[in-house]
Scaffold this active site. Structure first.
Site, short mmCIF file in Angstrom:
data_model
loop_
_atom_site.label_atom_id
_atom_site.label_comp_id
_atom_site.label_asym_id
_atom_site.label_seq_id
_atom_site.Cartn_x
_atom_site.Cartn_y
_atom_site.Cartn_z
CG ASP A 95 38.17 -21.79 44.43
OD1 ASP A 95 37.62 -21.41 45.49
OD2 ASP A 95 39.00 -22.70 44.39
CG HIS A 118 33.02 -20.25 45.96
ND1 HIS A 118 33.93 -19.23 46.12
CD2 HIS A 118 33.75 -21.33 45.55
CE1 HIS A 118 35.15 -19.66 45.85
NE2 HIS A 118 35.07 -20.94 45.49
#
Length: 332
Positions: free
Chosen positions: A112, A311
């Site tokens: 991320d 994610h």
């Protein structure tokens, strides 16, 4: 040793160290001994997002170290927005690596926001980092304009909500997240996980808040246990969200800082692991093949996209990520 949250679940504990790098002190979780593999988390996480990697990487003959990025967990939390510019975060990574392994270049792994942090660390300090792996976010090169301009043209100007526009306001985003930390984390984690059905990250008009229209799944996917959630909740109830959200308020500073590196490539060996259901892997739909995007910029990159993965790559698919990461590390 710095004690973790009392909500820590029962598991083997890493060694926690506080490293003073001058303007901040950073907490680092460490396991194993050998060449340094430094792991950098994203939003809204902590060193704990690497809980499935620390042990296996350490047992494979490396010093596996996962930092709390400034603003998070046990690390210092400066208040100014500018303290969270990429320039400072890259300097933090370089300083921690120099303390943990002063005489040899380190290996970086990021997820991320941690992915741009490690990409840019490898770009700016090639002499200090001999290899770089990134999860979720591919490297798209030094930007040609600040990302605020990009998302405002694609979203805000068209009356569409974009979460990073919401994060530009100081105060309301923090208040929304801190009002009920458990509710915020459950909804945010679920919305961009591989388990969420289409539409869980809702389309909504500019002017909405992040949580508007987001749902709690009731029974959370097995990759985040109740004990895992409790750890994260305890960390963010203690730290708040100002530091983490400040990262999103530095796009103009980051753009200016990176311009001298426009012609430089990342020449080190590199690994990319993305998720087939992760919007960050396709840069919000802008690219269909993230590995092809990176090849001219990171010529030694090898890439993998995990089908059905969302994610939270290394938490959703720890066995697959560990297999790919350990294989790559063994070949360096």
């Amino acid at each position: 040793m710095i004690a973790p949250s009392p909500r820590w679940q029962e598991r083997a504990m890493p060694d926690f160290r506080m490293i003073d790098i001058g303007d901040v002190r950073l907490r680092v979780a460490v396991e194993g001994a050998g060449p340094l593999v430094l792991m950098v988390h994203g939003f809204p996480e902590s060193w704990y997002s690497w809980r499935h990697q620390l042990g296996p990487v350490g047992r494979a003959g490396f010093t596996a170290a996962a930092i709390d990025v400034r603003g998070y967990g046990g690390s210092d939390k400066p208040r100014p927005v500018a303290a969270y510019a990429m320039e400072h975060l890259v300097a933090d990574i370089a300083a921690v690596a120099a303390v943990l392994q002063p005489e040899r270049p380190a290996i970086l792994v990021g997820h991320d926001w941690g992915a741009p942090m490690v990409w840019n660390s490898a770009l700016v300090h090639p002499e200090q980092f001999r290899a770089v792996a990134a999860l979720s976010v591919p490297y798209a090169g030094v930007p040609s304009r600040p990302f605020t301009e990009t998302f405002r043209a694609a979203f805000t100007a068209k009356g569409r909500f974009f979460y990073q526009e919401w994060f530009q306001m100081e105060g309301p985003p923090e208040a929304e997240a801190e009002r009920d930390v458990r509710d915020f984390l459950r909804k945010f984690y679920y919305a961009i996980s591989g388990d969420a059905p289409p539409g869980t990250w809702p389309e909504k008009p500019a002017g909405a808040t992040l949580l508007d229209g987001m749902i709690d799944p009731g029974t959370f996917p097995a990759w985040l246990t109740p004990a895992d959630l409790e750890y994260y909740v305890g960390e963010f109830e203690a730290s708040g969200f100002r530091g983490p959200i400040n990262r999103y308020r530095n796009h103009e500073r980051d753009f200016a800082w990176l311009q001298p590196y426009r012609e430089r490539r990342i020449e080190q060996p590199a690994l990319f692991i993305g998720g087939g259901k992760d919007p960050a892997t396709t840069l919000f739909g802008a690219v269909s093949d993230p590995v092809a995007l990176m090849k001219p910029l990171v010529p030694r990159v090898e890439g993998h996209v995990l089908e059905g993965c969302g994610h939270w790559t290394q938490q959703e698919r720890p066995a697959e990520v560990n297999r790919l990461l350990l294989d790559w590390l063994a070949r360096l």
